[in-house]
Motif scaffolding. Sequence first.
Motif, PDB file in Angstrom:
ATOM      1  N   ASN A   3       0.856  -1.192   0.000  1.00  0.00           N
ATOM      2  CA  ASN A   3       0.000   0.000   0.000  1.00  0.00           C
ATOM      3  C   ASN A   3       0.895   1.247   0.000  1.00  0.00           C
ATOM      4  OD1 ASN A   3      -1.981   1.918   0.320  1.00  0.00           O
ATOM      5  ND2 ASN A   3      -3.047   0.825   1.953  1.00  0.00           N
ATOM      6  N   TYR A   4       1.361   1.624  -1.195  1.00  0.00           N
ATOM      7  CA  TYR A   4       2.304   2.737  -1.328  1.00  0.00           C
ATOM      8  C   TYR A   4       1.680   4.055  -0.889  1.00  0.00           C
ATOM      9  CZ  TYR A   4       4.857  -0.668  -4.159  1.00  0.00           C
ATOM     10  OH  TYR A   4       5.514  -1.776  -4.587  1.00  0.00           O
ATOM     11  N   ARG A   5       0.431   4.274  -1.203  1.00  0.00           N
ATOM     12  CA  ARG A   5      -0.234   5.535  -0.829  1.00  0.00           C
ATOM     13  C   ARG A   5      -0.250   5.705   0.689  1.00  0.00           C
ATOM     14  NH1 ARG A   5      -3.486   8.398  -4.326  1.00  0.00           N
ATOM     15  NH2 ARG A   5      -4.701   9.058  -2.501  1.00  0.00           N
ATOM     16  N   GLU A   6      -0.568   4.635   1.388  1.00  0.00           N
ATOM     17  CA  GLU A   6      -0.643   4.727   2.846  1.00  0.00           C
ATOM     18  C   GLU A   6       0.746   4.938   3.458  1.00  0.00           C
ATOM     19  OE1 GLU A   6      -2.760   4.640   6.571  1.00  0.00           O
ATOM     20  OE2 GLU A   6      -3.185   5.131   4.476  1.00  0.00           O
ATOM     21  N   ILE A   7       1.770   4.319   2.863  1.00  0.00           N
ATOM     22  CA  ILE A   7       3.142   4.516   3.349  1.00  0.00           C
ATOM     23  C   ILE A   7       3.544   5.984   3.243  1.00  0.00           C
ATOM     24  CG2 ILE A   7       5.572   3.993   2.886  1.00  0.00           C
ATOM     25  CD1 ILE A   7       4.679   1.189   2.036  1.00  0.00           C
ATOM     26  N   LEU A   8       3.259   6.589   2.095  1.00  0.00           N
ATOM     27  CA  LEU A   8       3.611   8.003   1.899  1.00  0.00           C
ATOM     28  C   LEU A   8       2.787   8.912   2.804  1.00  0.00           C
ATOM     29  CD1 LEU A   8       3.939   8.038  -2.000  1.00  0.00           C
ATOM     30  CD2 LEU A   8       5.798   8.002  -0.319  1.00  0.00           C
ATOM     31  N   ARG A   9       1.528   8.568   3.010  1.00  0.00           N
ATOM     32  CA  ARG A   9       0.678   9.404   3.869  1.00  0.00           C
ATOM     33  C   ARG A   9       1.164   9.368   5.325  1.00  0.00           C
ATOM     34  NH1 ARG A   9      -3.594   9.350   7.304  1.00  0.00           N
ATOM     35  NH2 ARG A   9      -3.525   7.067   7.477  1.00  0.00           N
ATOM     36  N   LEU A  10       1.452   8.166   5.818  1.00  0.00           N
ATOM     37  CA  LEU A  10       1.907   8.048   7.211  1.00  0.00           C
ATOM     38  C   LEU A  10       3.279   8.696   7.400  1.00  0.00           C
ATOM     39  CD1 LEU A  10       0.789   4.385   8.029  1.00  0.00           C
ATOM     40  CD2 LEU A  10      -0.329   6.513   8.697  1.00  0.00           C
ATOM     41  N   ASP A  11       4.137   8.608   6.371  1.00  0.00           N
ATOM     42  CA  ASP A  11       5.443   9.260   6.458  1.00  0.00           C
ATOM     43  C   ASP A  11       5.281  10.768   6.561  1.00  0.00           C
ATOM     44  OD1 ASP A  11       8.433   9.252   6.239  1.00  0.00           O
ATOM     45  OD2 ASP A  11       7.961  10.366   4.398  1.00  0.00           O
ATOM     46  N   HIS A  36      12.888   5.684   0.312  1.00  0.00           N
ATOM     47  CA  HIS A  36      14.125   6.113  -0.358  1.00  0.00           C
ATOM     48  C   HIS A  36      13.868   6.358  -1.851  1.00  0.00           C
ATOM     49  CE1 HIS A  36      18.366   6.426  -1.329  1.00  0.00           C
ATOM     50  NE2 HIS A  36      18.187   5.505  -2.283  1.00  0.00           N
ATOM     51  N   LEU A  37      13.177   5.417  -2.522  1.00  0.00           N
ATOM     52  CA  LEU A  37      12.896   5.568  -3.949  1.00  0.00           C
ATOM     53  C   LEU A  37      11.943   6.732  -4.205  1.00  0.00           C
ATOM     54  CD1 LEU A  37      12.459   1.806  -4.970  1.00  0.00           C
ATOM     55  CD2 LEU A  37      14.358   3.329  -5.544  1.00  0.00           C
ATOM     56  N   ALA A  38      10.939   6.908  -3.339  1.00  0.00           N
ATOM     57  CA  ALA A  38       9.990   8.013  -3.510  1.00  0.00           C
ATOM     58  C   ALA A  38      10.701   9.355  -3.381  1.00  0.00           C
ATOM     59  CB  ALA A  38       8.865   7.899  -2.476  1.00  0.00           C
ATOM     60  N   ASP A  39      11.636   9.440  -2.433  1.00  0.00           N
ATOM     61  CA  ASP A  39      12.392  10.685  -2.259  1.00  0.00           C
ATOM     62  C   ASP A  39      13.266  10.965  -3.481  1.00  0.00           C
ATOM     63  OD1 ASP A  39      13.121  12.892  -0.459  1.00  0.00           O
ATOM     64  OD2 ASP A  39      15.125  11.970  -0.514  1.00  0.00           O
ATOM     65  N   ALA A  40      13.846   9.883  -4.040  1.00  0.00           N
ATOM     66  CA  ALA A  40      14.693  10.048  -5.234  1.00  0.00           C
ATOM     67  C   ALA A  40      13.869  10.475  -6.445  1.00  0.00           C
ATOM     68  CB  ALA A  40      15.426   8.740  -5.525  1.00  0.00           C
ATOM     69  N   LYS A  41      12.617  10.031  -6.521  1.00  0.00           N
ATOM     70  CA  LYS A  41      11.748  10.375  -7.648  1.00  0.00           C
ATOM     71  C   LYS A  41      10.979  11.669  -7.411  1.00  0.00           C
ATOM     72  CE  LYS A  41      12.358   6.523 -10.119  1.00  0.00           C
ATOM     73  NZ  LYS A  41      12.786   6.471 -11.529  1.00  0.00           N
ATOM     74  N   GLY A  42      11.149  12.241  -6.208  1.00  0.00           N
ATOM     75  CA  GLY A  42      10.420  13.473  -5.892  1.00  0.00           C
ATOM     76  C   GLY A  42       8.935  13.243  -5.673  1.00  0.00           C
ATOM     77  N   LEU A  43       8.589  12.045  -5.184  1.00  0.00           N
ATOM     78  CA  LEU A  43       7.186  11.688  -4.972  1.00  0.00           C
ATOM     79  C   LEU A  43       6.853  11.861  -3.491  1.00  0.00           C
ATOM     80  CD1 LEU A  43       4.716  10.489  -6.462  1.00  0.00           C
ATOM     81  CD2 LEU A  43       5.494   8.227  -5.734  1.00  0.00           C
ATOM     82  N   HIS A  44       5.970  12.792  -3.209  1.00  0.00           N
ATOM     83  CA  HIS A  44       5.642  13.106  -1.816  1.00  0.00           C
ATOM     84  C   HIS A  44       4.132  13.276  -1.657  1.00  0.00           C
ATOM     85  CE1 HIS A  44       9.893  13.681  -0.934  1.00  0.00           C
ATOM     86  NE2 HIS A  44       9.973  14.507  -1.996  1.00  0.00           N
ATOM     87  N   TRP A  45       3.690  13.062  -0.437  1.00  0.00           N
ATOM     88  CA  TRP A  45       2.287  13.268  -0.077  1.00  0.00           C
ATOM     89  C   TRP A  45       2.028  14.761   0.126  1.00  0.00           C
ATOM     90  CZ3 TRP A  45      -1.435   9.657  -0.212  1.00  0.00           C
ATOM     91  CH2 TRP A  45      -2.678   9.978   0.353  1.00  0.00           C
ATOM     92  N   PRO A  46       0.834  15.293  -0.281  1.00  0.00           N
ATOM     93  CA  PRO A  46      -0.356  14.572  -0.739  1.00  0.00           C
ATOM     94  C   PRO A  46      -0.298  14.236  -2.222  1.00  0.00           C
ATOM     95  CG  PRO A  46      -0.849  16.907  -0.537  1.00  0.00           C
ATOM     96  CD  PRO A  46       0.551  16.731  -0.029  1.00  0.00           C
ATOM     97  N   LEU A  47      -1.038  13.180  -2.589  1.00  0.00           N
ATOM     98  CA  LEU A  47      -1.154  12.748  -3.970  1.00  0.00           C
ATOM     99  C   LEU A  47      -2.593  12.922  -4.438  1.00  0.00           C
ATOM    100  CD1 LEU A  47       0.862   9.393  -3.791  1.00  0.00           C
ATOM    101  CD2 LEU A  47       1.686  11.586  -4.657  1.00  0.00           C
TER     102      LEU A  47
END
Length: 466
Positions: A3-11, A36-47
């Motif tokens: 659940n990638y969305r929930e991981i980013l939201r909780l982070d 780590h990969l989301a930070d490298a891709k510039g992917l952050h919450w909210p989505l």
Amino acid sequence: MVNYREILRLDSLNYTQRQIAASVHSSRNTISEVLHLADAKGLHWPLDDTVTNQEIMSLLYPQRKDAVNPRKEPDYSYIHKELAKPGVNLSLLWTEYCSKCDSEGCTPYMYSQFCDKYRHWARLTKATMRIKHKPGEAMQVDWGEATVYLDGQKTVINLFCARLCYSCRPVVLAYRHQNEESFLDAFVRTFDILGGVPHKVIFDNGKVAVKDGFGKHAQAQKGYTALAAHYSFSALFCNPAEGHEKGLVEGLVGWARRNILVPVPYAPDISGLDTLLLERCMKYEAHQIKGKPDKVGVMMAEERSMFHPLPGYRFETAKCADVRVNAFSTARFRTNSYSVPVQYTGRMVGIKGYPETVEIYYKGALIAVHTRCYGKHQSIYHLEHYMPLLEERRRAIPDAAPVKQNVPPEVLEELRKNSGNYSRMVSILQDFVDKEKPQIQDPVKILSVDLRQYDQLSRREEVNSQ
């Protein structure tokens, strides 16, 4: 799938990786890698709400996009449709799925993965189905709580709620305590009210009914098993946290609170409250539910003709025990002691504990009835049980426990004023006992015997009533 969305939201809420891992049921290594990969891709919450977990995985793991899954995906829509049929379960469908994979030369998922993937699909699609019940086929049962005033005291009571699956006819009963005696008594009364027994009863996994396990693996309590055998119904149990499996009755508790117990009713006792509840349930028969072909009462009449008939005698719902009356002329039931007439001191008596009363028998004869006490280590006395002993030991009258528990302060004060006149104290107590005894409202008039009337009857002449 993770659940990638929930991981980013909780982070984004500053949860630790350990907390996130526990919440989404993934390993801490996975959480660390995703962040780590989301930070490298510039992917952050909210989505955006349209961004799915599949799209996030494709962005974080582009090499997985074209990877071929060697296992054949089950047909989840087909599985969901088949589960609505009687006797079909996931184990049977998995066996069928494996046979199909073998014939096509594909690799199947293991049973646990098969079940997890179907449940995940069902949650995402919120798939549900309407189950149609036949008349007299099933009844759903549940417990709830409500606040009422009993004899002027604000009291939390337990509501036994039952609802027929075809006609949706409700039955709501009140009890002070949710125990096995109340549970069994509620069933017996419900069947009497309905005028028959449905073929199946659906309940959750409450300890009053289930000894061990849950769902289809549940082991029923001995009392509930005996009740089901006596009334010839099948006892079915729901899975934990699956309220939709008895959805008809889930809302009945709220309906009873909103439609019967608002404003909060004042009743003299549980019996008076039950009268109110049952009257309102009877009025519901005039209601027609949207989508149903007729009114509840009409469908109920159709359903009643399909019930199992009531057995020749009622099921005994009481908890029974044989005890010896102690020196204080009380018999102990559970943690409390109940008085009996003093002449039974030292005798063996039988006790029947019902939801609201305790009955005590000696050689089959009823010798005492008490309102059941749900406190602990209490003694409940009836003053009339001790009158023969008090007449012999008159000096003990003002301080005797049965006297202090039963007589009001003004009578106690009068006893103290006459503490030197033992005959007067006994007379005061006897007057109080006689006053408390229920009076006969419709006495039978006894006439003197007139033998001439027998002569008239033998000649078939009319006898004038007096």
